[in-house]
Design an enzyme around this catalytic site. Structure first.
Site, PDB file in Angstrom:
ATOM      1  N   ASP A   8      10.415  -9.353  -6.738  1.00  0.00           N
ATOM      2  CA  ASP A   8      11.666  -9.913  -7.398  1.00  0.00           C
ATOM      3  C   ASP A   8      12.589  -8.913  -7.683  1.00  0.00           C
ATOM      4  O   ASP A   8      12.355  -7.668  -7.906  1.00  0.00           O
ATOM      5  CB  ASP A   8      10.819  -9.881  -9.242  1.00  0.00           C
ATOM      6  N   LYS A  70      23.283  -6.385  -6.795  1.00  0.00           N
ATOM      7  CA  LYS A  70      23.059  -8.049  -6.405  1.00  0.00           C
ATOM      8  C   LYS A  70      24.065  -8.726  -7.038  1.00  0.00           C
ATOM      9  O   LYS A  70      24.359  -9.910  -6.264  1.00  0.00           O
ATOM     10  CB  LYS A  70      21.773  -8.586  -7.269  1.00  0.00           C
ATOM     11  N   GLU A 147      13.650 -17.071  -8.529  1.00  0.00           N
ATOM     12  CA  GLU A 147      13.656 -16.552 -10.348  1.00  0.00           C
ATOM     13  C   GLU A 147      12.555 -17.316 -11.825  1.00  0.00           C
ATOM     14  O   GLU A 147      12.154 -17.891 -11.644  1.00  0.00           O
ATOM     15  CB  GLU A 147      14.515 -15.579 -10.568  1.00  0.00           C
ATOM     16  N   ASP A 170      16.287 -18.306 -18.378  1.00  0.00           N
ATOM     17  CA  ASP A 170      15.304 -16.524 -17.658  1.00  0.00           C
ATOM     18  C   ASP A 170      17.498 -15.645 -17.908  1.00  0.00           C
ATOM     19  O   ASP A 170      18.226 -15.835 -16.946  1.00  0.00           O
ATOM     20  CB  ASP A 170      15.424 -16.815 -16.062  1.00  0.00           C
TER      21      ASP A 170
END
Ligand code: AMP
Length: 580
Positions: A8, A70, A147, A170
């Site tokens: 992850d 990211k 994800e 999420d």
């Protein structure tokens, strides 16, 4: 070697896991932690730090560190760390390299195959950038996995045999994803995904910082431009307060002085949970549209959802839980640790790739989260107007998928067409994300309306390949969007690997020392003067021990320092507690 690691790669934290005989298991890092902060720093000696040590350094020396990169994956943005320029792929690559070293230390042998997760809402460029980061770190990237799909896999794997429809919500540090997943008879089918690639807990933290400064008559933007150190310290204080407010109803934020230091008269602002909720509410409202969209695309009403699953650190906020419960009409669940569930699911998928016996009967299907298509011109009778977007693969189509659509030339003797590829939902091509373009030549002379077939093939990693065939000649041109100028080419990746190899890093067994030292230095600057003497002496002792290089002496001094730091976080000397 069949061992494949699930990773992850998070905005704020990253984690690695593998599928063992007892199920998916997190791999601890060099500090024994299960999560590694996605922060990279370069210390005074020019040595690269990754993880908790870099996060400590970031508070004191923000110009020597980078985080949240990211968010910039797949863009042209460059980040400067200690005067050196990095692209986001390199910074993510350093995090991935550190996870690789952790996995190798854990297993005692080299590992090289990985499944890496990305937000479902990552576009093609962001996915390519993630693959490039993996390669830079020395991984063979077997699969890019969404994800929320990973989270659903973790739940599906733990509840084998369950037949139900899940909505995975999420909300991490920087991205928001929502997916509807159906589990039945060992099959896990993603029905639809939606989200926003720049919405998360970091926005809430910044909202708190901005409001705190506003209350003192200052603007966040101006302070950020003037003193990065002051902002990074304030943001750290606000993040702690925000996390504490998931548990308590009031928390304090110490506001550093203009030079970024905590002075004896440092103002302390109290923030209540009610205030926090009012400040973040407008941002949080952005979850509503993707939720409506994902239900619509899955052709389900909220009452047909059996379970709502929470993933990501920001779902620890009571406001988020309540808002999700209100929007979906049921209490969400987070039985598995929301910080670890994505890595655990990635490990199960990695087990599937590596053909682990435990997962032989699990089948996973996913969807393309965006519509993919080309720009076309339309003959509107009185005029020909260009700039329209024509879908070839509709969003939420199950992948892998290959679709072909026929287009034709507009004017007589047109020998070439330019294929412009876009991703998005707007009717107008230029309002969507451009993925690249290429030319198809060799169309034989003749009247208008010569046919050209365009095939889009979208693979399991969410990577797109396009083939254009001139029907009259049967000649085709293939264009892999990976070769788009915005992505890294193989030679650029090789150059990045070579550049990475030249960076100095601390030996693994020194990482814990480095971390404690940086944490102690950060705390030292925060401490009131009467407590500084004690910590100063402990630090001197530790530095002398490090210079002496006797492991037993180093360990003794380090433990003493760690005891002090633990007490500092626990006994209220730090007004906000240590809930990070
Ligand atoms: P992730 O990307 O899933 O690691 O999530 C990180 C985000 O979750 C950061 O913005 C954190 O501030 C936030 N977060 C972590 N723990 C909490 C908490 N207890 N309350 C509120 N936000 C949290």
């Amino acid at each position: 070697m069949n061992l494949v690691i699930g990773i992850d790669l998070g905005t704020t934290n990253s984690a690695a896991a593998f599928l063992g005989p007892d199920g998916a298991q997190i791999i601890p890092n060099a500090l024994g932690d299960r999560l590694t902060p996605s922060v990279v720093g370069v210390d005074e000696s020019g040595t690269v730090l990754v993880g908790a040590a870099a996060r400590e350094l970031q508070v004191l020396r923000p110009e020597r560190c980078a985080g949240l990169f990211k968010r910039y994956m797949g863009t042209d943005r460059k980040l400067t760390v200690a005067g050196r320029t990095f692209i986001p792929e390199e910074l993510s690559g350093l995090v991935l390299r550190s996870l690789k070293a952790d996995a190798e230390a854990f297993f005692g042998h080299p590992v090289s195959r990985a499944v890496i997760t990305v937000p479902a809402y990552f576009n093609d460029r962001q996915r390519k950038a993630t693959i490039a980061a993996g390669k830079i770190a020395g991984w063979t990237v077997e699969r890019i996995l969404n994800e929320p799909t990973a989270a659903a896999i973790a739940y599906g794997f733990h509840e084998a045999g369950a037949d139900k429809k899940l909505l995975v919500f999420d909300l991490g540090g920087g991205t928001f994803d929502v997916s509807v997943v159906e589990l039945f008879e060992g099959t896990l089918e993603v029905k639809a995904s939606s989200g926003e690639s720049a919405l998360g807990g970091e926005d809430f933290t910044r909202a708190v910082a901005a409001r705190v400064l506003l209350g003192l008559g200052e603007s966040f933007e101006q302070v950020e431009a003037r003193s990065p150190k002051r902002v990074s310290r304030l943001v750290q204080q606000c993040e702690r307060a925000k996390c504490a407010l998931s548990r308590d109803v009031v928390a304090a934020v110490r506001v550093p002085a203009p030079d970024g230091e905590f002075k004896p008269g440092t103002p302390q602002v109290t923030v209540t949970r009610e205030q926090l909720e009012a400040w973040v509410s407008p941002t949080l409202a952005r979850i509503e549209l993707p939720i409506r969209r994902v239900l619509g695309d899955a052709r389900l009403t909220r009452d047909q959802i059996d379970e709502v699953i929470l993933v990501g650190g920001a779902t620890r906020m009571p406001l988020v839980v309540n808002r999700v419960a209100a929007l979906l009409g049921k209490e969400p669940r987070c039985r598995l640790n929301p910080d670890e569930v994505v890595a655990l699911g990635a490990a199960v998928q990695a087990g599937l790739v590596g053909r682990a016996a435990a997962v032989e009967d699990l089948v996973v299907t996913d969807v393309a989260p965006f519509t993919l298509g080309v720009e076309i011109s339309k003959d509107l009778g009185a005029e020909v107007r260009d700039g329209y977007f024509d879908p070839v693969i509709d969003r939420n189509t199950t992948i892998p998928v290959s679709r072909v659509k026929r287009y034709s030339t507009l004017v007589p003797n047109q020998r070439m067409i330019r294929v412009k590829v876009y991703q998005g939902e707007s009717r107008r091509a230029d309002e969507n994300l451009s993925l690249g373009e290429f030319e198809v030549r060799g169309i034989p002379p003749g009247p208008a309306n010569q046919p050209v077939d365009i095939r889009f093939t979208y693979d399991l990693n969410g990577v797109l390949e396009i083939e254009a065939t001139v029907v009259a000649t049967g000649k085709s041109v293939t264009h892999v969007i990976a070769k788009h100028a915005q992505g890294m080419t193989e030679s650029e990746i090789r150059a990045a690997v070579a550049a990475m190899a030249k960076l100095k890093t601390h030996p693994r067994d020194e990482e814990a020392n480095r971390f404690v030292l940086l944490r102690a230095e950060r705390v030292f600057e925060e401490l009131p003067s009467e407590l500084r003497d004690v910590l100063g002496r402990l630090l001197d002792g530790f530095e002398a021990a490090l210079a002496g290089q006797d492991p037993a002496v180093i360990a003794r001094h380090r433990e003493a320092l760690e005891r002090f730091l633990a007490a500092y976080d626990a006994d209220g000397a730090d007004p906000n507690g240590g809930d990070e």
